[in-house]
Motif scaffolding. Structure first.
Motif, mmCIF file in Angstrom:
data_model
loop_
_atom_site.group_PDB
_atom_site.id
_atom_site.type_symbol
_atom_site.label_atom_id
_atom_site.label_comp_id
_atom_site.label_asym_id
_atom_site.label_seq_id
_atom_site.Cartn_x
_atom_site.Cartn_y
_atom_site.Cartn_z
ATOM 1 N N VAL A 197 2.349 1.677 -3.568
ATOM 2 C CA VAL A 197 1.329 2.161 -4.509
ATOM 3 C C VAL A 197 1.023 3.628 -4.239
ATOM 4 O O VAL A 197 0.878 4.432 -5.173
ATOM 5 N N THR A 198 0.948 4.020 -2.977
ATOM 6 C CA THR A 198 0.677 5.415 -2.632
ATOM 7 C C THR A 198 1.787 6.330 -3.137
ATOM 8 O O THR A 198 1.516 7.395 -3.712
ATOM 9 N N VAL A 199 3.034 5.934 -2.943
ATOM 10 C CA VAL A 199 4.160 6.747 -3.420
ATOM 11 C C VAL A 199 4.170 6.809 -4.944
ATOM 12 O O VAL A 199 4.392 7.876 -5.529
ATOM 13 N N ALA B 118 0.836 -1.205 0.000
ATOM 14 C CA ALA B 118 0.000 0.000 0.000
ATOM 15 C C ALA B 118 0.873 1.258 0.000
ATOM 16 O O ALA B 118 0.565 2.236 -0.702
ATOM 17 N N ALA B 119 1.966 1.232 0.762
ATOM 18 C CA ALA B 119 2.865 2.391 0.793
ATOM 19 C C ALA B 119 3.509 2.600 -0.570
ATOM 20 O O ALA B 119 3.613 3.734 -1.054
ATOM 21 N N VAL C 58 1.614 6.434 -7.134
ATOM 22 C CA VAL C 58 0.496 7.252 -7.627
ATOM 23 C C VAL C 58 0.723 8.722 -7.279
ATOM 24 O O VAL C 58 0.481 9.609 -8.105
ATOM 25 N N GLY C 59 1.224 8.994 -6.105
ATOM 26 C CA GLY C 59 1.479 10.382 -5.707
ATOM 27 C C GLY C 59 2.544 11.042 -6.562
ATOM 28 O O GLY C 59 2.401 12.205 -6.957
ATOM 29 N N SER C 60 3.611 10.308 -6.872
ATOM 30 C CA SER C 60 4.652 10.904 -7.712
ATOM 31 C C SER C 60 4.156 11.130 -9.137
ATOM 32 O O SER C 60 4.524 12.103 -9.789
#
Length: 69
Positions: A15-17, A12-13, A19-21
């Motif tokens: 994927v979050t990084v 999850a971390a 998508v955020g980047s």
């Protein structure tokens, strides 16, 4: 916390990084610095029809007279 829970949190971390980047990259895109696709030139050093072969001659599809006699 079990190993499965830690793995899911790590996924999850990540994927979050990712998508955020990507969102940050799109939000800060500057069109004035981008070169149009039509301005790209064929600069491949591998495929060029202008390079002579042999002694400056292109290969002939027909063999010379008496070459196989």
């Amino acid at each position: 916390m079990t190993g499965v829970g830690r793995t899911l949190i790590a996924i999850a971390a990540f994927v979050t990084v990712a998508v955020g980047s990507f969102i940050y990259f799109i939000a800060n895109w500057d069109m004035s610095k981008a070169e149009p696709i039509g301005a790209l030139h064929n600069t491949s050093p591998f495929l060029s029809l202008e390079i002579p072969r042999g002694l400056g001659q292109r290969p002939s599809p027909a063999p010379a007279a008496g070459a196989f006699a």
